[in-house]
Design an enzyme around this catalytic site. Structure first.
Site, PDB file in Angstrom:
ATOM      1  CE  LYS A 142      39.911  40.269  39.530  1.00  0.00           C
ATOM      2  NZ  LYS A 142      40.603  40.980  40.626  1.00  0.00           N
ATOM      3  CD  GLU A 165      41.902  35.988  30.763  1.00  0.00           C
ATOM      4  OE1 GLU A 165      41.298  35.738  29.701  1.00  0.00           O
ATOM      5  OE2 GLU A 165      41.650  36.967  31.494  1.00  0.00           O
ATOM      6  CB  SER A 225      39.398  46.922  44.693  1.00  0.00           C
ATOM      7  OG  SER A 225      40.681  46.599  45.204  1.00  0.00           O
TER       8      SER A 225
END
Ligand SMILES: *Cc1c(COP(=O)(O)O)cnc(C)c1O
Length: 395
Positions: free
Chosen positions: A84, A106, A371
């Site tokens: 991320k 968010e 990931s």
């Protein structure tokens, strides 16, 4: 229409949002080509986030599967413990170049909120993260992290008090403060230019895989990544679309597709509009958004990035599912054989690699994008083990 992937994508938003999206689009198209922007992002990715990430030949895992050689793209080793940060650093840097001093975002489980707070602290931007109050109660640790990183966490207590309500509030805030504020979306979803922009910031994953495989003189037969909103997967696949490699996206099969408790948007959904984009959506015949389930919070989303919808229809990527049970099993196998605790999201991709490897040749290579790391998931997996697989986290 701009930002289309075949019939998917686009910009299905109220008129009032269009100027902000156009401003963002032209800034993105300008800075993505600018040498000093690219240089600064590259430096942040290397010195702050820890790129390039290794491509690790998991010999023990490959032996356990008994077929193809499995290589893990170690996004779990990045700062924050997941891919991320590639996106949040890219967008935060872009926002700063655009002269925006504030970031609004968010978050559902809190992972994107934490990655946003990190990038904003690093780049000297103020951040506000909307989070459903139900999610805040479930993810206390990530709320604490965001607070420590200097983000203002705003509880949302409307509707179901979860991600979709937080998205509404974040967009409302953005509209009211658009002159000073950038809206930092967390996956390759939403209205144009977000899917294309997030893909660009994540495609460093695939570019590195390509040069790392070249260095060891191998061509991957299969490349596997998990799909929630689809950002780590599109970042992995983009470099390999139209090559000989078989591309496999793995969605959350939850309790199994027949149980009705899953998040297999591409596997079971139909075309619809969600969060400003045309894409596959889990919905009933009246267009009501269906409820989703996964043991991994990061895959629990009723839509998917529009480019994946297009890649599916074009037959360029094969989308499959792994169940909660298969993901937990892969989590345990990887931990035991290699000493790597993967995120439950990533464990879905590992499960698929373990499934296909035995029928492939020992000389063939499977690349799996890992990931994220699984420290955040050990409680859930522990609970699952003591419940002998009958219990899973309520979502
Ligand atoms: C958030 C997250 C995902 C799902 O998001 P994508 O946009 O589909 O990549 C997958 N893995 C990890 C570790 C995550 O944190």
């Amino acid at each position: 229409m701009k930002g289309r992937f075949g019939k998917y994508g686009g910009r299905y938003v109220p008129e009032t949002l269009v100027p902000a999206l156009e401003e963002l689009e032209s800034a993105f198209y300008k800075y993505r080509r600018e040498a000093s922007f690219k240089r600064q992002l590259k430096q942040l990715l290397s010195e702050y986030a820890g790129r390039p990430t290794p491509l690790y030949h998991a010999k023990n895992l490959s032996d356990e599967a008994g077929g193809a050689q499995i290589y893990l793209k170690r996004e779990d080793l990045l700062h924050g413990g997941a891919h991320k940060i590639n996106n949040t650093l890219g967008q935060a840097l872009l926002a700063r170049r655009m002269g925006k001093k504030y970031i609004v975002a968010e978050t559902g489980a809190g992972q994107h909120g934490v990655a946003t707070a990190m990038a904003c602290a690093c780049l000297g931007l103020d951040s506000r993260v909307y989070m459903g109050s139900t999610d805040m109660a479930r993810q206390k640790l990530n709320v604490l992290r965001m607070n420590m990183l200097g983000a203002a966490v705003s509880p949302v207590s409307s509707g179901s008090k979860t991600l979709k309500d937080a998205i509404n509030e974040a967009i409302r805030y953005w509209l009211a403060n658009v002159k000073t504020t950038h809206y930092l979306l967390g996956s390759a979803v939403g209205p144009h230019p977000y899917p294309e922009m997030v893909r660009e910031f994540q495609s460093v994953i695939g570019r590195e895989i390509r040069s790392q495989m070249r260095r060891i003189k191998k061509n991957p037969s299969s490349i596997v990544a998990c799909v929630g909103g689809g950002s780590n997967a599109i970042g992995t696949f983009h470099e390999f679309v139209d090559t000989d490699a078989e591309l496999i996206g793995v969605e959350a099969g939850g309790g199994g597709l027949r149980s009705g408790r899953h998040s297999a948007t591409l596997g079971t959904g139909s075309r619809g509009i969600l969060h400003g984009m045309m894409t596959y959506v889990m919905q009933n015949s009246e267009g009501q958004i269906g409820s989703t389930h996964s043991v991994s919070a990061g895959l629990d989303y009723p839509g998917v990035g529009p480019e994946h919808s297009w890649l599916k229809d074009a037959g360029k990527v094969d989308y499959r599912t792994a169940t909660d049970r298969q993901a937990v099993n892969a989590f345990m196998v990887l931990a035991r054989t290699e000493g790597i605790i993967p995120a439950l999201e990533s464990s879905h991709a590992v499960a698929e690699a373990l499934r296909i490897a035995p029928s492939m040749k020992k000389s063939e290579a499977i690349v799996v994008t890992l990931s994220g790391r699984g420290d955040k998931d050990v409680d859930v997996v522990g609970e699952w083990m003591t419940g002998h697989g009958r219990r899973s986290r309520k979502t």
